[in-house]
Design an enzyme around this catalytic site. Structure first.
Site, short mmCIF file in Angstrom:
data_model
loop_
_atom_site.label_atom_id
_atom_site.label_comp_id
_atom_site.label_asym_id
_atom_site.label_seq_id
_atom_site.Cartn_x
_atom_site.Cartn_y
_atom_site.Cartn_z
CG ASP A 96 -118.33 -92.43 19.31
OD1 ASP A 96 -118.09 -91.96 20.43
OD2 ASP A 96 -117.90 -93.52 18.94
CG ASP A 97 -115.52 -89.26 21.35
OD1 ASP A 97 -116.22 -89.76 22.24
OD2 ASP A 97 -114.29 -89.45 21.28
CB CYS B 61 -117.66 -94.43 24.19
SG CYS B 61 -116.05 -94.90 24.82
NE ARG C 92 -120.81 -96.19 22.39
CZ ARG C 92 -121.17 -95.47 21.32
NH1 ARG C 92 -122.10 -95.94 20.52
NH2 ARG C 92 -120.60 -94.33 21.04
CE LYS D 100 -117.93 -96.79 20.38
NZ LYS D 100 -117.16 -95.55 20.55
CG HIS E 182 -117.19 -99.64 22.97
ND1 HIS E 182 -116.85 -98.35 23.28
CD2 HIS E 182 -116.14 -100.40 23.36
CE1 HIS E 182 -115.66 -98.31 23.85
NE2 HIS E 182 -115.20 -99.54 23.91
CG HIS F 116 -114.29 -92.11 18.78
ND1 HIS F 116 -112.97 -92.43 18.61
CD2 HIS F 116 -114.60 -92.44 20.07
CE1 HIS F 116 -112.49 -92.95 19.75
NE2 HIS F 116 -113.46 -92.95 20.65
CG ASP G 277 -120.57 -91.24 22.73
OD1 ASP G 277 -120.34 -90.06 22.40
OD2 ASP G 277 -119.73 -92.15 22.56
CG ASN G 278 -118.43 -89.10 25.00
OD1 ASN G 278 -118.31 -90.32 24.90
ND2 ASN G 278 -117.84 -88.28 24.15
CE LYS H 101 -114.19 -90.45 25.21
NZ LYS H 101 -113.65 -90.93 23.90
#
Length: 744
Positions: free
Chosen positions: A54-55, A92, A96, A149, A151, A249, A350-351, A430
């Site tokens: 994540d991130d 994010c 997903r 996660k 989301h 993240h 994710d990004n 992002k």
């Protein structure tokens, strides 16, 4: 041998006794042979594990040039295949939604975030015209598990609608968070299967120190272990598991022993780390040898709180390090069970790196940690805040420079300078769909199915391809209809041809997020920021997007623009800008708003308070010492006027930094409350016309918040440090907002 005919049917001849006995034996053996064939087919179908971080940026991990210690990911890369041009969707929850469904995020209903914009592509909730990978693989005999996660739904309340929670979208077991962000020591919306839990009252998992990244890894290992503990009489099915880490993240939370590994590593600052990464990327063949390093996003020589800035990156690195350790435990469990060779493992992100400034402060003042805690939380109390007001042991959560990140009572992001390092050497972050926002590592490891050990794959790929690949290797069918719902056709292409060096047939790849948009056809990429003209790049020679060719090739721009327009029309992307909400009226020039209790405005309908003096006056029917009177925005940009324990507060978020001005003492009663904000940031608070407090906001609102305005509640991510929603307990008659009231 002759045949007789009867009414057009052909009759079997008389069967000799010996042949009859042989056929009888064959009849007995056929079911066993068929069962063996089925078991053999099952043995050829791999277990599938999709791991997503994540991130994180393209160059953070070792296999992609990073200095962060990720030996387990390196081992997977050395034994598998690395894609050098794999893409996500820049954010994010759209990522997903796309990963889970094999569709572009708008087609799954999540073109932006979790707010319902009342438009098909922007409902903020996974729709029923798509299926998840878990839903598609279950009919093919796969057991399905998820750790981490989720989301993809706004429904996060423990007693609320769970129709879009993992168990209702195809997963047999789930451990993780429904919401998108929170403390690593006390995550909000922590859920086991369908029940929200406190990590400190969880009878099934009580480590010496609770840390969410460890918990995600440990639960993934547990699911694998339990999967293979089936009775001998039951054939073991293959499994699909989705492991969705929240590392790295914000907030920057990490364990002390992991942070200590990076002492001194980042002392030289942004440029030195970026250059070292680019040099390694060239050596690895990830980028062209002639790739140049663009200018730094931030000047290291101008960093004011350097020790604190270094610590931010140390903690970030430690978070990734810990995740890699957990991935190692997952791989080790597969090895112990003899399943590693027959398991397809994907690792992706994710990004791109996150440049958001949440909690980084706006003034030269250093934050201070209180010397003693307040009242501790009960072990069974659920954490419901994305930004907790206090840690579980009672310490207030602090933000801003001065307090070293890492512990549970801090909550900050690592900032644009380090995000620029993470995305080395690419442009933007992002949110944007330039290469820095959408480029992801993709490591594929499957000893029984991928024979290109340690090689690089330069063909472009996209999140939409993960579903198609899973279906391909599993021999599963993609459903056209489930119940009363027609299912949208999968958009992606199987990556399996690349596993053996073959070509992936593809026409184009597309993006849109927050009005930022792009299309890639072959090596040509057309890209633009929101409300900005198209830029054209030849990615084969200019992946850092330094040389815009749009003026040189206008016909190609028009051609690619038309392709993007056609995709946007069919993929629920239009109307462009729908992520902001329906444009019923243009309120950008409106200077007075008279709002009733319960009013909700979209971004386009909300006041534009950027760079302007304004007044917010609320008439109260009944007074309450607690609750939000009016809020606009969220954790990145926003304002909120609220009462807490009788104190009147006015809070401003700007690029994630939170500042507030409070009344000098608690109010016992009031019929009217007001905040007056001058252009220079000076703030005056009044109750029933009398001044009750004042102060200065050093960093006024920089952008119109993406989230709209609400009266009496803050239902999105909270602007200030109060619980989600924090509805006003009294009764509000109306709220009047005046922009530049001196001109009236």
């Amino acid at each position: 041998m002759s045949f007789n005919s009867l009414n057009g049917f052909r009759l079997m001849p008389t069967i000799p006794p010996l042949l009859l006995r042989l056929l009888s034996v064959a009849t007995v053996l056929l079911p066993a042979i068929s069962l063996h064939a089925a078991e053999q087919a099952d043995s050829d179908r791999p277990n599938i594990i999709v791991i997503m971080s994540d991130d994180m940026g393209f160059s953070d991990i070792q296999p992609y040039g990073g200095e962060i210690q990720t030996p387990n990911l390196q081992q997977l890369a050395d034994g598998g295949l690395r894609f050098t041009q794999f893409y996500n969707t820049a954010r994010c929850c759209p990522t997903r939604a796309s990963l889970l469904t094999g569709l572009y995020p708008h087609q799954a209903g999540i073109g932006h975030m979790m707010t319902d914009r009342k438009i098909a592509g922007y409902r903020g909730n996974l729709n029923r015209q798509c299926v998840t990978i878990a839903e598609a693989l279950k009919p093919a005999g796969y057991s399905t598990y998820m750790s981490g996660k989720w989301h993809v739904t706004p429904q996060v309340k423990p007693d609320g609608d769970k129709s879009n929670w993992p168990l209702q979208r195809g997963f047999d077991r789930f451990y993780g968070t429904i919401h998108g962000a929170g403390s690593f020591y006390d995550p909000n919306s922590l859920t086991r299967d369908n029940t929200q839990i406190s990590p400190y009252a969880d009878s099934e998992y009580q480590p010496e120190t609770y840390y969410y990244t460890d918990a995600i890894s440990d639960q993934a290992v547990r699911f694998i272990d339990e999967h293979f503990q089936t009775p001998e009489s039951k054939p073991i099915e293959p499994f699909f598991m989705y492991v969705a880490y929240t590392a790295a993240h914000w907030p920057m939370h990490a364990l002390p022993e992991d942070i200590a590994k990076y002492d001194g590593v980042y002392d030289e600052g942004y440029r030195e780390i970026r250059q070292a990464r680019l040099d390694r990327m060239k050596e690895l063949g990830l980028v062209r040898p002639d790739t140049e390093l663009p200018a730094d996003a931030e000047n290291w020589n101008e960093v004011e709180h350097r020790e604190w800035e270094i610590a931010c990156m140390q903690v970030y690195a430690a978070m990734i390090d810990n995740m890699d350790q957990g991935i190692g435990r997952i791989v080790e469990k597969l090895e112990q069970l003899g399943e590693l060779d027959k398991t397809l493992i994907f690792f992706l992100q994710d990004n791109g790196g996150c440049a958001e400034g949440l909690g980084r402060g706006s003034s030269g003042d250093l934050a201070e940690r209180p010397e003693s805690p307040g009242e501790a939380m009960d072990s069974a109390e659920l954490q419901t805040d994305m930004i907790p007001k206090k840690s579980r042991d009672g310490y207030p959560v602090v933000q801003g420079p001065g307090v070293m990140p890492g512990p549970a009572d801090t909550y900050i992001a690592y900032g644009r300078g380090w995000a620029n390092v993470s995305n080395t050497p690419f442009r933007e972050y992002k949110h944007w769909v330039h290469e820095g926002g959408i480029s992801s590592p993709l490591i594929c490891h499957w000893p029984n199915g991928i024979f290109r050990k340690g090689e690089l794959e330069s063909q472009p790929g996209h999140l939409i391809d993960i579903m198609a690949t899973c279906l391909d290797v599993a021999g599963a069918e993609y459903p056209k209809r489930i119940g009363e719902n027609d299912i949208k056709p999968v958009e992606g292409k199987s990556l399996q041809p690349a596993f053996s060096g073959q070509e992936i047939e593809r026409d184009a790849l597309f993006w849109e997020h927050e009005g930022n948009r792009a299309v890639r056809v072959g090596d040509w990429k057309l890209v633009a920021k929101e409300n900005q003209p198209w830029e054209l790049y030849d990615i084969s020679v200019d992946r850092i997007e330094a040389n815009d060719l749009s003026a040189e090739y206008p016909a190609r721009v028009r051609e690619l623009e038309q392709i993007w327009d056609q995709w946007a029309a069919r993929a629920d992307v239009l109307p462009l800008g729908a992520w902001r909400g329906p444009k019923n009226n243009d309120h950008s020039k409106k200077t007075e708003f008279d709002l009733q209790a319960g009013a909700v405005l979209s971004k386009s309908e909300s006041p534009n308070l950027v760079g302007k003096p304004y007044s917010i006056k609320a008439q109260l029917k009944t007074f309450s010492p607690n609750g939000v009177v009016v809020a606009q925005g969220g954790v990145t940009h926003g304002i909120s006027l609220y009462l807490q324990d009788g104190l009147l507060h006015f809070a401003v978020r700007s690029s994630g930094s939170l500042e507030s001005v409070s009344s000098d003492s608690p109010l016992e009663d009031a019929q009217q409350i007001q905040v007056i904000v001058r252009k220079n940031g000076r703030v005056v608070l009044k109750a029933d016309g009398e001044k009750i407090g004042s102060g200065t906001i050093e960093k006024p609102l920089e952008k119109v918040p993406a989230e709209g305005l609400e009266v009496g509640v803050d239902a999105g991510d909270p602007v200030a440090k109060y619980p989600r929603e924090f509805a006003y307990d009294g009764e509000i008659e109306n709220v009047v907002i005046e922009i530049d009231p001196s001109k009236k």
